[in-house]
Design a protein around this motif. Structure first.
Motif, short mmCIF file in Angstrom:
data_model
loop_
_atom_site.label_atom_id
_atom_site.label_comp_id
_atom_site.label_asym_id
_atom_site.label_seq_id
_atom_site.Cartn_x
_atom_site.Cartn_y
_atom_site.Cartn_z
N GLU A 62 0.84 -1.21 0.00
CA GLU A 62 0.00 0.00 0.00
C GLU A 62 0.87 1.26 0.00
N HIS A 63 1.94 1.22 0.77
CA HIS A 63 2.86 2.37 0.81
C HIS A 63 3.39 2.69 -0.58
N LEU A 64 3.78 1.67 -1.31
CA LEU A 64 4.38 1.88 -2.62
C LEU A 64 3.39 2.44 -3.65
N LYS A 65 2.10 2.42 -3.32
CA LYS A 65 1.06 2.98 -4.19
C LYS A 65 0.66 4.40 -3.80
N MET A 66 1.22 4.93 -2.71
CA MET A 66 0.79 6.22 -2.19
C MET A 66 1.10 7.37 -3.15
N SER A 67 0.18 8.31 -3.21
CA SER A 67 0.30 9.43 -4.15
C SER A 67 1.49 10.34 -3.83
N HIS A 68 1.93 10.39 -2.57
CA HIS A 68 3.05 11.28 -2.26
C HIS A 68 4.37 10.79 -2.87
N LEU A 69 4.43 9.54 -3.35
CA LEU A 69 5.63 9.04 -4.03
C LEU A 69 5.63 9.36 -5.52
N ALA A 70 4.47 9.70 -6.06
CA ALA A 70 4.31 9.91 -7.50
C ALA A 70 5.23 10.98 -8.09
N PRO A 71 5.46 12.12 -7.43
CA PRO A 71 6.33 13.13 -8.04
C PRO A 71 7.74 12.62 -8.33
N LEU A 72 8.28 11.77 -7.49
CA LEU A 72 9.60 11.22 -7.76
C LEU A 72 9.55 10.30 -8.98
N LEU A 73 8.58 9.43 -9.02
CA LEU A 73 8.49 8.49 -10.13
C LEU A 73 8.24 9.20 -11.45
N ALA A 74 7.47 10.27 -11.42
CA ALA A 74 7.18 11.03 -12.64
C ALA A 74 8.41 11.78 -13.16
N ARG A 75 9.34 12.10 -12.28
CA ARG A 75 10.50 12.90 -12.66
C ARG A 75 11.81 12.14 -12.52
N LYS A 76 11.75 10.81 -12.43
CA LYS A 76 12.96 10.05 -12.14
C LYS A 76 14.06 10.24 -13.18
N ASP A 77 13.71 10.35 -14.45
CA ASP A 77 14.74 10.54 -15.48
C ASP A 77 15.46 11.87 -15.32
N GLU A 78 14.75 12.87 -14.85
CA GLU A 78 15.33 14.20 -14.65
C GLU A 78 16.17 14.28 -13.38
N LEU A 79 15.71 13.64 -12.29
CA LEU A 79 16.33 13.80 -10.98
C LEU A 79 17.36 12.74 -10.62
N LEU A 80 17.21 11.53 -11.16
CA LEU A 80 18.02 10.40 -10.70
C LEU A 80 19.16 10.07 -11.67
N ALA A 81 20.29 9.68 -11.08
CA ALA A 81 21.44 9.27 -11.87
C ALA A 81 21.35 7.80 -12.28
N ARG A 82 20.57 7.02 -11.52
CA ARG A 82 20.34 5.60 -11.84
C ARG A 82 19.07 5.13 -11.17
N GLU A 83 18.69 3.91 -11.47
CA GLU A 83 17.45 3.36 -10.93
C GLU A 83 17.48 3.30 -9.40
N ILE A 84 16.34 3.43 -8.80
CA ILE A 84 16.20 3.29 -7.35
C ILE A 84 16.49 1.84 -6.98
N GLU A 85 17.32 1.65 -5.96
CA GLU A 85 17.62 0.30 -5.47
C GLU A 85 16.75 0.02 -4.25
N ILE A 86 16.02 -1.07 -4.30
CA ILE A 86 15.21 -1.47 -3.16
C ILE A 86 15.60 -2.89 -2.77
N ARG A 87 16.07 -3.02 -1.54
CA ARG A 87 16.46 -4.34 -1.02
C ARG A 87 15.50 -4.70 0.10
N HIS A 88 15.01 -5.93 0.08
CA HIS A 88 14.05 -6.44 1.06
C HIS A 88 14.77 -7.30 2.09
N PHE A 89 14.39 -7.13 3.34
CA PHE A 89 14.99 -7.86 4.44
C PHE A 89 13.91 -8.43 5.36
#
Length: 103
Positions: A62-89
Motif C-alpha cells: 500500500e505504501h508503494l502505491k501512495m500518491s506522495h511518491l508519484a512526483p519522484l516516479l514522474a521525474r525520475k529521469d530528470e532527478l536520478l542518476a540511476r534506478e532506485i535500489e530497493i532491497r528487502h529484508f
C-alpha cells in the motif's frame, strides 16, 4: 523491512533532497508504518537512503502505491542518476521501540 537507495544527479541534489524529505511525514502517518528513516550518505552527497519497517507485506504494498511518491516516479529521469535500489529484508531480532527521544 526495506532499504531503498536513491542516487541523484549532482545538479539536482538540493531539489531531490527536498522532494525525498517530503515523503517522511506522510509515510510515518500511514497505518502500517512502524519506522521510516531518511538518510544522506556521508561518502556520496548524491546518495540518499530510506530505512523502512512496515507491519506487513500488505502495508508495504500500500505504501508503494501512495500518491506522495508519484512526483519522484514522474521525474525520475530528470532527478536520478540511476534506478532506485530497493532491497528487502526479514527482521531477525524483535523490533525495539524508540524511547521517545529525538536526536
Amino acid at each position: 523491512t526495506i532499504i531503498g537507495t536513491v542516487y541523484g544527479r549532482p545538479e539536482k541534489r538540493a531539489e531531490l533532497r527536498a522532494l525525498l524529505a517530503g515523503f517522511v511525514a506522510p509515510t510515518r502517518a500511514e497505518p502500517g508504518c512502524i519506522e521510516y528513516q531518511f538518510h544522506a550518505s556521508q561518502d556520496d552527497p548524491d546518495a540518499f537512503v530510506f530505512y523502512e519497517n512496515f507491519a506487513s507485506q500488505e502495508a508495504l504494498d500500500e505504501h508503494l502505491k501512495m500518491s506522495h511518491l508519484a512526483p519522484l516516479l514522474a521525474r525520475k529521469d530528470e532527478l536520478l542518476a540511476r534506478e532506485i535500489e530497493i532491497r528487502h529484508f526479514t527482521m531477525l531480532a524483535p523490533y525495539q521501540a524508540q524511547r521517545g527521544t529525538v536526536l
